[in-house]
Design a protein around this motif. Sequence first.
Motif, PDB file in Angstrom:
ATOM      1  N   SER A  31       0.848  -1.202   0.000  1.00 41.62           N
ATOM      2  CA  SER A  31       0.000   0.000   0.000  1.00 41.62           C
ATOM      3  C   SER A  31       0.876   1.242   0.000  1.00 41.62           C
ATOM      4  O   SER A  31       2.085   1.170   0.314  1.00 41.62           O
ATOM      5  CB  SER A  31      -0.892   0.026   1.248  1.00 41.62           C
ATOM      6  N   GLY A  32       0.250   2.376  -0.297  1.00 42.12           N
ATOM      7  CA  GLY A  32       0.960   3.653  -0.218  1.00 42.12           C
ATOM      8  C   GLY A  32       1.382   3.952   1.213  1.00 42.12           C
ATOM      9  O   GLY A  32       2.444   4.529   1.460  1.00 42.12           O
ATOM     10  N   THR A  33       0.544   3.557   2.160  1.00 45.36           N
ATOM     11  CA  THR A  33       0.880   3.759   3.573  1.00 45.36           C
ATOM     12  C   THR A  33       2.201   3.076   3.913  1.00 45.36           C
ATOM     13  O   THR A  33       3.104   3.682   4.505  1.00 45.36           O
ATOM     14  CB  THR A  33      -0.239   3.163   4.470  1.00 45.36           C
ATOM     15  N   TYR A  54      -1.289  14.087   2.886  1.00 41.16           N
ATOM     16  CA  TYR A  54      -1.631  12.776   3.430  1.00 41.16           C
ATOM     17  C   TYR A  54      -0.632  11.769   2.897  1.00 41.16           C
ATOM     18  O   TYR A  54      -0.380  11.717   1.688  1.00 41.16           O
ATOM     19  CB  TYR A  54      -3.060  12.396   3.004  1.00 41.16           C
ATOM     20  N   HIS A  55      -0.058  11.003   3.824  1.00 44.29           N
ATOM     21  CA  HIS A  55       0.925   9.995   3.406  1.00 44.29           C
ATOM     22  C   HIS A  55       0.527   8.617   3.911  1.00 44.29           C
ATOM     23  O   HIS A  55       1.378   7.785   4.222  1.00 44.29           O
ATOM     24  CB  HIS A  55       2.315  10.381   3.922  1.00 44.29           C
ATOM     25  N   GLY A  56      -0.785   8.389   4.017  1.00 45.63           N
ATOM     26  CA  GLY A  56      -1.251   7.126   4.557  1.00 45.63           C
ATOM     27  C   GLY A  56      -1.490   7.265   6.047  1.00 45.63           C
ATOM     28  O   GLY A  56      -1.323   8.340   6.623  1.00 45.63           O
ATOM     29  N   ASN A  60      -4.504  15.812  -1.526  1.00 46.72           N
ATOM     30  CA  ASN A  60      -5.346  15.395  -0.406  1.00 46.72           C
ATOM     31  C   ASN A  60      -5.933  16.571   0.364  1.00 46.72           C
ATOM     32  O   ASN A  60      -6.392  16.432   1.494  1.00 46.72           O
ATOM     33  CB  ASN A  60      -4.546  14.475   0.515  1.00 46.72           C
ATOM     34  N   ASP A 118       6.415  11.900  -2.049  1.00 40.90           N
ATOM     35  CA  ASP A 118       5.343  10.918  -1.986  1.00 40.90           C
ATOM     36  C   ASP A 118       4.584  11.017  -3.301  1.00 40.90           C
ATOM     37  O   ASP A 118       3.734  11.894  -3.488  1.00 40.90           O
ATOM     38  CB  ASP A 118       4.447  11.208  -0.783  1.00 40.90           C
ATOM     39  N   VAL A 169       2.595   8.730  -4.513  1.00 40.27           N
ATOM     40  CA  VAL A 169       1.521   7.732  -4.536  1.00 40.27           C
ATOM     41  C   VAL A 169       0.414   8.167  -5.508  1.00 40.27           C
ATOM     42  O   VAL A 169      -0.119   7.351  -6.259  1.00 40.27           O
ATOM     43  CB  VAL A 169       0.984   7.486  -3.105  1.00 40.27           C
ATOM     44  N   MET A 170       0.113   9.471  -5.534  1.00 41.26           N
ATOM     45  CA  MET A 170      -0.873   9.963  -6.508  1.00 41.26           C
ATOM     46  C   MET A 170      -0.221  10.361  -7.839  1.00 41.26           C
ATOM     47  O   MET A 170      -0.762  10.089  -8.902  1.00 41.26           O
ATOM     48  CB  MET A 170      -1.600  11.190  -5.956  1.00 41.26           C
ATOM     49  N   LYS A 183      -1.116   3.263  -5.843  1.00 42.50           N
ATOM     50  CA  LYS A 183      -2.162   3.522  -6.828  1.00 42.50           C
ATOM     51  C   LYS A 183      -1.816   2.988  -8.228  1.00 42.50           C
ATOM     52  O   LYS A 183      -1.887   1.792  -8.447  1.00 42.50           O
ATOM     53  CB  LYS A 183      -2.522   5.007  -6.831  1.00 42.50           C
TER      54      LYS A 183
HETATM   55  C1  LIG Z   1      -0.204  10.975  -1.506  1.00 36.50           C
HETATM   56  C2  LIG Z   1      -0.637   9.736  -0.803  1.00 36.50           C
HETATM   57  N1  LIG Z   1       0.250   9.066  -0.063  1.00 36.50           N
HETATM   58  C3  LIG Z   1      -0.072   7.924   0.556  1.00 36.50           C
HETATM   59  C4  LIG Z   1      -1.329   7.400   0.469  1.00 36.50           C
HETATM   60  C5  LIG Z   1      -1.646   6.127   1.174  1.00 36.50           C
HETATM   61  O1  LIG Z   1      -1.854   5.088   0.273  1.00 36.50           O
HETATM   62  P1  LIG Z   1      -2.779   3.830   0.639  1.00 36.50           P
HETATM   63  O2  LIG Z   1      -4.172   4.328   0.777  1.00 36.50           O
HETATM   64  O3  LIG Z   1      -2.558   2.898  -0.504  1.00 36.50           O
HETATM   65  O4  LIG Z   1      -2.240   3.273   1.914  1.00 36.50           O
HETATM   66  C6  LIG Z   1      -2.291   8.082  -0.299  1.00 36.50           C
HETATM   67  C7  LIG Z   1      -3.648   7.609  -0.454  1.00 36.50           C
HETATM   68  O5  LIG Z   1      -4.175   6.864   0.205  1.00 36.50           O
HETATM   69  C8  LIG Z   1      -1.936   9.284  -0.924  1.00 36.50           C
HETATM   70  O6  LIG Z   1      -2.811   9.980  -1.649  1.00 36.50           O
END
Ligand SMILES: Cc1ncc(COP(=O)(O)O)c(C=O)c1O
Length: 428
Positions: free
Chosen positions: A116-118, A144-146, A211, A239, A241-242, A267
């Motif tokens: 996961s991104g978290t 937001y970083h999870g 976020n 980060d 993730v997005m 993602k």
């Molecule tokens: C920028 C960012 N980092 C981390 C996460 C965490 O990812 P995940 O939901 O897959 O744990 C998200 C979204 O959830 C995000 O938008």
Amino acid sequence: MNYTRSSALFVKAEQVIPGGVNSPVRAFKAVGGIPVFVKEAKGAYLYDEDGNRLIDYINSWGPMILGHAYKPVVDAVIDKAKKGTSFGMPTEIETHIAELAVTMVPNIDKIRFVNSGTEACMSAVRLARGFTGKDKIIKFAGCYHGHSDSFLIQAGSGAVTFGAPNSPGVTQGTAKDTLLARYNDIENVKQLIDANPNEIACIILEPVAGNMGCIPPKENFLKDLRHLCDAHNILLIFDEVMTGFRLAKGGAQERFNINADIVCFGKVIGGGLPVGAFAARNEIMEHLAPLGPVYQAGTLSGNPLAMAAGLAMLREIHNDKELFNRLEEKTAYLHKGIAEVLQANNVVHTINRVGSMISVHFDKDPVVDFDSAAKGNNETFKKFFHGLLNEGVYIAPSAFETWFITDALSYEDLDETIAAVGVVAKTL
Ligand SMILES: Cc1ncc(COP(=O)(O)O)c(C=O)c1O
Ligand SMILES: NCC(=O)CCC(=O)O
């Protein structure tokens, strides 16, 4: 629109799942009403349990950049599933996706896959601490970083939507090591560095925030952060993730021509299966177990189904030379269309957009950080959200989210969306 079956399913779900959802952002708490239960999806459309068709602007919160049930991804998963779903042993496909990711993304030598991104962000920070021997981190309000403890300090997304940007359960001991800065405010970052000399391991940020709505980095913000990090022996963590594999093949690093020290993914890289990843130069990645002492692990990490979906997705993105231009053009078209109809109806608004990330804010001032995002009129947003849903257009049920544009959207879909905004604008 009729939501009888969704309502019934939600009542049942609430009995056995907290709030009826497995992630808070899916609940409609901020906008009121009942979450829509999806039955299936194809291309740009969701089909819900009541038989409604919705044009989807959430797209699983980012992954479905090529549309739902994208054939090459689905085929790859089906093929793999027949051969066993998890081994806890190395498989060749992990190397294939790693090689491709390292080719596409600038400035990384090695990549470690997680679920996961978290996990990606949590592990990246541990690695930065292990590498630098320092404890503190700087994060930005509204990013937001999870949901790992260090990041639930003025967090964006669901945390702010539901009024818990600082979650109970995070200890004071953990919270004291996360320093908070204002997004797009380099002077604020300098002050924090000066006040904590030789204590900061890393600065982590969303290079385009997604976020708190979509917030672009100001001119030179990323470059100035890079210089500050270099001057103070701090690692810069993007980060992505997005933004990864969404703003360009090489993500925000490529789009803004700035190198980060560690990059986090989620993602898109999983093609809709549970995948995250973090990556860096050899010098940093050599600190990670089993090569080095920084521990990080996972029973299902590099899972064959997830790697098959991710590899199929990255291959499509890598081979399609026009994808990012098409996404940019579609999003710009939507931006212009929505702005025109809101203006024609005298609705006070600001629209932010970078590549295929876009958000509509109901405030006249520029939205550049968490405080300006929080100023938006939430009552107007609620009406906007429900109005669009009634017209068959599904956006995130919170003003603190970005819309994700998929390549599966046709110009007819975009026109239908703009017309729906026109209908709703009259009621705002
Ligand atoms: C920028 C960012 N980092 C981390 C996460 C965490 O990812 P995940 O939901 O897959 O744990 C998200 C979204 O959830 C995000 O938008
Ligand atoms: N902005 C919200 C996300 O990206 C994640 C979705 C979730 O937490 O379920």
